[in-house]
Design an enzyme around this catalytic site. Sequence first.
Site, PDB file in Angstrom:
ATOM      1  N   LYS A  98       0.807  -1.224   0.000  1.00  0.00           N
ATOM      2  CA  LYS A  98       0.000   0.000   0.000  1.00  0.00           C
ATOM      3  C   LYS A  98       0.838   1.270   0.000  1.00  0.00           C
ATOM      4  O   LYS A  98       0.418   2.292  -0.514  1.00  0.00           O
ATOM      5  CB  LYS A  98      -0.969   0.000   1.180  1.00  0.00           C
ATOM      6  CG  LYS A  98      -2.165  -0.910   0.948  1.00  0.00           C
ATOM      7  CD  LYS A  98      -3.278  -0.644   1.941  1.00  0.00           C
ATOM      8  CE  LYS A  98      -4.474  -1.531   1.660  1.00  0.00           C
ATOM      9  NZ  LYS A  98      -4.245  -2.930   2.102  1.00  0.00           N
ATOM     10  N   GLU A 120     -10.273   7.155   3.757  1.00  0.00           N
ATOM     11  CA  GLU A 120     -11.018   6.207   4.571  1.00  0.00           C
ATOM     12  C   GLU A 120     -10.082   5.054   4.914  1.00  0.00           C
ATOM     13  O   GLU A 120      -9.074   4.848   4.243  1.00  0.00           O
ATOM     14  CB  GLU A 120     -12.191   5.658   3.756  1.00  0.00           C
ATOM     15  CG  GLU A 120     -11.826   4.550   2.736  1.00  0.00           C
ATOM     16  CD  GLU A 120     -10.887   4.992   1.618  1.00  0.00           C
ATOM     17  OE1 GLU A 120     -10.862   6.196   1.313  1.00  0.00           O
ATOM     18  OE2 GLU A 120     -10.171   4.129   1.067  1.00  0.00           O
ATOM     19  N   SER A 387       1.737  -9.779  -1.064  1.00  0.00           N
ATOM     20  CA  SER A 387       1.434  -8.350  -0.894  1.00  0.00           C
ATOM     21  C   SER A 387       1.830  -7.767   0.457  1.00  0.00           C
ATOM     22  O   SER A 387       2.091  -6.571   0.555  1.00  0.00           O
ATOM     23  CB  SER A 387      -0.057  -8.110  -1.148  1.00  0.00           C
ATOM     24  OG  SER A 387      -0.854  -8.964  -0.349  1.00  0.00           O
TER      25      SER A 387
END
Length: 413
Positions: A98, A120, A387
């Site tokens: 991310k 968010e 990930s």
Amino acid sequence: MAKIEKRLNELQPDEKGFFGTYGGAFIPEPLVTVMNEISEAYLKVKDDPTFIEELTMLQNTYTGRPTPVYYAKRLSEMLGGAKIYLKREDLNHTGAHKINHCLGEALLAKRLGKRKVIAETGAGQHGVALATAAALLGLECDIYMGEVDVKKQAPNVKRMKVLGAKVVPVTSGTKTLKDAVDAAFEAYLEDPKTTMYAIGSVVGPHPFPMMVRDFQSVVGREAREQFLEMNGKLPNKVVACVGGGSNAMGIFSGFLDDGEVEIYGVEPGGRGPEPGDHAATMAYGTKGIIHGFACYLLQDEQGEPLPVYSIASGLDYPGVGPQHCYLRDIERVKYVIATDRDALVSFYNLSRLEGIIPALESAHAVGYAANIAPKMGRDETILVNLSGRGDKDMEYVLERYPLEAYERQQLFV
Ligand SMILES: *Cc1c(COP(=O)(O)O)cnc(C)c1O
């Protein structure tokens, strides 16, 4: 596969942000102007050498790129089939992919002269990554989070606060992710001049799916080159887990042009096919609209999103990125399922055989690879996007699915 041919990698949405019939911007009028501004600004900076240079410098010296591709020899040998390789996005600073798009989005905000980024967050992973990028670049950061999630995800709330972000609990509706998105967009509309919205995946109104994909595409570019260098040929299959779809779009984009490479997006099958027991949007969804864009959606007859579930909180989203929907329809990518149980078994197997504790999200991709590897030849290869790392999931896994059960090979979910 012939119908897609070359050039697919350069495939851009049309000027309204549609990939085929998916995507677009289904948003209130005041937001349209704001999104157009972001689009224009992004299209300007994306090929600007000074922007690329600054982003690359931060990726190399701050995030720790390039992340390696690793041959998981013991896992592959235990499975007795194809060789499994891992793209180690878990080794990024903050422990997941991310940070790749958060850094890009924060840098863009800075370029635009914004003072603040807002977003968010559900489980808090996106909030932590964005708070990190904001601290690095000297931006303020407001994170909207459902009150229920604030209580559930206390460690991530603390991280965001330590990093200097303001966590705003959202008390409307079900007090979870969906309401947090609404609240964050509302706050954004109040002050679009000095703030920028930084979304957490390849979802939301145009230009976010395109922009986040571009920021994540470094994963695919690196992985393709690294894999070729190691093996002298491309992998037979590329596999990634799909929540909103950002880590998957990142690695897939490196291989879309390579027609001989089979690509798999793995969705969470949870505990079964009943509504509310999974978040397998491609398997059970129909076309609908959520959070300002069109996509496959798990929805009821009124078009309201259905409740979703996965053992991996980063995967439980009722929609999916628009480019994934398009890639599914043209049959370039196959969307498949791994269950909670598949993910848990791989969580333990990867830990025991390779010394790598994977995020439960990533363990879905490993789980699917583990299901197909034994049916493939020993000279064949699977490249899995790992990930993120699993420290965040440790307590939950140990509480619910104890070690003893794994060691007895009785991991019932
Ligand atoms: C958030 C998250 C995901 C899911 O998000 P995508 O946008 O689908 O990539 C997957 N893995 C990890 C480790 C995450 O934190």
